[in-house]
Design an enzyme around this catalytic site. Structure first.
Site, short mmCIF file in Angstrom:
data_model
loop_
_atom_site.label_atom_id
_atom_site.label_comp_id
_atom_site.label_asym_id
_atom_site.label_seq_id
_atom_site.Cartn_x
_atom_site.Cartn_y
_atom_site.Cartn_z
N ALA A 60 48.80 41.90 44.91
CA ALA A 60 49.05 43.20 45.55
C ALA A 60 50.10 43.06 46.63
O ALA A 60 50.02 42.18 47.49
CB ALA A 60 47.76 43.75 46.15
N ARG A 110 71.11 34.54 38.69
CA ARG A 110 69.67 34.68 38.88
C ARG A 110 68.96 33.94 37.75
O ARG A 110 69.59 33.50 36.79
CB ARG A 110 69.23 36.17 38.81
N GLY A 116 46.01 44.14 40.41
CA GLY A 116 45.74 43.92 38.99
C GLY A 116 46.13 45.09 38.09
O GLY A 116 46.14 44.95 36.87
N ALA A 117 46.46 46.24 38.70
CA ALA A 117 46.94 47.38 37.90
C ALA A 117 48.46 47.42 37.87
O ALA A 117 49.05 48.31 37.27
CB ALA A 117 46.39 48.69 38.47
N GLY A 118 49.10 46.47 38.54
CA GLY A 118 50.57 46.48 38.63
C GLY A 118 51.22 45.78 37.45
O GLY A 118 50.54 45.38 36.49
N PHE A 119 52.52 45.64 37.53
CA PHE A 119 53.33 45.04 36.46
C PHE A 119 52.85 43.63 36.15
O PHE A 119 52.33 43.35 35.05
CB PHE A 119 54.79 45.08 36.92
N ILE A 120 52.95 42.73 37.10
CA ILE A 120 52.59 41.34 36.85
C ILE A 120 51.06 41.19 36.79
O ILE A 120 50.52 40.51 35.91
CB ILE A 120 53.20 40.42 37.93
N TYR A 151 61.23 42.63 53.31
CA TYR A 151 60.34 42.21 52.22
C TYR A 151 60.21 40.68 52.20
O TYR A 151 59.11 40.13 52.12
CB TYR A 151 60.89 42.74 50.90
N LYS A 168 56.91 38.27 52.59
CA LYS A 168 56.46 37.33 51.56
C LYS A 168 56.29 35.93 52.16
O LYS A 168 55.38 35.19 51.79
CB LYS A 168 57.45 37.27 50.38
#
Ligand SMILES: NC(=O)c1ccc[n+]([C@@H]2O[C@H](COP(=O)([O-])OP(=O)(O)OC[C@H]3O[C@@H](n4cnc5c(N)ncnc54)[C@H](O)[C@@H]3O)[C@@H](O)[C@H]2O)c1
Ligand SMILES: [Zn+2]
Length: 332
Positions: A60, A231, A8-12, A163, A167
């Site tokens: 996260a 993209r 929740g402190a990240g970009f999204i 990665y 995911k």
């Protein structure tokens, strides 16, 4: 609704937190970068954080393509061990609703059609082809040129790097949790997310951040390959709105439902660089012919399912979003 937002402190995640607040919900930020620092791999602190929580929005993760193979264990630890610990705590606490930050990377290459063979699945591109500047994958049957199309959620998965593998494993873990507990899980498979608060360029950042960071240094954006790779750039506020819609909807119990989350408006990486450079008033982009192994050529999603089932629609247009992104700062 009280919602635990991991990352929740990240970009999204920080945009998800803002969207939840704006709609009268109660977000609880859970992040190693927050105060107090909270790691999804810690069973004890996850259990405490789940008190009184109705749903979890799991953002996260360790993101990006990374550097070579050297950080494989760290990706698996943060993304997959972290998800397993979180889901175990949710099962114990009786929290039955999960929205997961998925990714388009699970598909590998996008959809391609051969004039003779219909929909085909080209494998990873050969180093010799990339070195020679042959970036377009060809038909694996006849070598013909292919036309790229939109990937649907039912397309086969084909993760092409560590990665992407983690995911995909997150989704499989979430599906197993849903079956075992009767919980409902939604994976929003985001396209290339950009917008205010995007992290500065590191090997883990997205292409929009590389270009925006270059412009901030008065350098020309360096566009890899021939710049014609396609993209879908989706604005972070639209992605936050998709999370809100998924959290508020009643989704299928006992299963994971995946939704592509894109603007529905494919653009090439070269176009994006030009739009951003023009909006910033910086130097014209340079097309370098460099490449990164593990990058796919074209990947664009069909987000019709998300629109139809959750009533979501991207609101921020490409030109408008890029103008804003040129103006706002990146996060350190
Ligand atoms: N940005 C994109 O274009 C994009 C595309 C597809 C999917 N995603 C997914 O969206 C999610 C959010 O990505 P983002 O772009 O906001 O990245 P970000 O790095 O800004 O945010 C991730 C956050 O997770 C936190 N975090 C990492 N490991 C943690 C751990 N073990 N415990 C607790 N917190 C931890 C980080 O501190 C960070 O604040 C990720 O799951 C990512 O895989 C992002
Ligand atoms: Zn063919």
């Amino acid at each position: 609704m009280r919602v635990l937002v991991t990352g929740g402190a990240g970009f999204i995640g920080s945009h998800v937190v803002a969207a939840l607040r704006a709609h009268g919900h109660e977000p609880v930020v859970y992040d190693v970068r927050a105060e107090p620092a909270a790691d999804v791999r810690s069973p004890h602190s996850v259990r405490n954080a789940l008190t009184g929580v109705d749903a979890v929005c799991h953002q996260a993760a360790m993101v990006g393509l990374g550097v070579g193979f050297s950080d494989a264990a760290e990706y698996v630890s943060r993304n997959d061990l972290g998800t397993a610990v979180l889901l175990t705590a949710m099962a114990d606490a009786g929290v039955r609703r999960l929205v997961l930050a998925g990714s388009m990377v699970v598909y590998g290459e996008g959809r391609y059609d051969c004039p003779r063979h219909g929909t085909v699945r080209p494998g990873p591109r050969a180093v010799a082809d990339l070195d020679a500047g042959r970036f377009e994958p060809l038909c694996p049957e006849c070598g013909a040129e292919l036309s790229p199309g939109l990937v649907g959620e039912d397309a086969p998965v084909d993760p092409r790097n560590v990665y992407a593998t983690t995911k995909l494993a997150q989704e499989h873990l979430a599906a197993a949790w849903a079956r075992a507990t009767g919980g409902s899980a939604v994976s929003l498979r985001y396209h290339n997310v950009y917008g205010p608060g995007m992290p500065r360029d590191t090997p883990y950042a997205g292409v929009a951040s590389f270009f925006r960071s270059a412009l901030a240094r008065d350098e020309a954006p360096r566009v890899f390959e021939d710049g014609r790779q396609r993209r879908d750039f989706v604005h972070v506020r639209d992605v936050a709105a998709a999370n809100l819609a998924a959290l508020e909807a009643s989704s299928r119990p006992g299963a994971l439902t995946a939704y592509n989350t894109g603007s529905g408006e494919p653009h090439t990486v070269g176009e994006m660089a030009r739009a951003l450079a023009a909006a910033y008033g910086g130097p014209e982009p340079v097309v370098t012919g460099e490449y990164r192994l593990g990058d796919v050529r074209h990947i664009t999603a069909d987000s019709a399912r998300l629109r139809a089932e959750l009533g979501w629609k991207a609101q921020v247009g490409f030109a408008e979003g890029m103008r804003e992104f040129a103006r706002v700062g990146l996060r350190n």
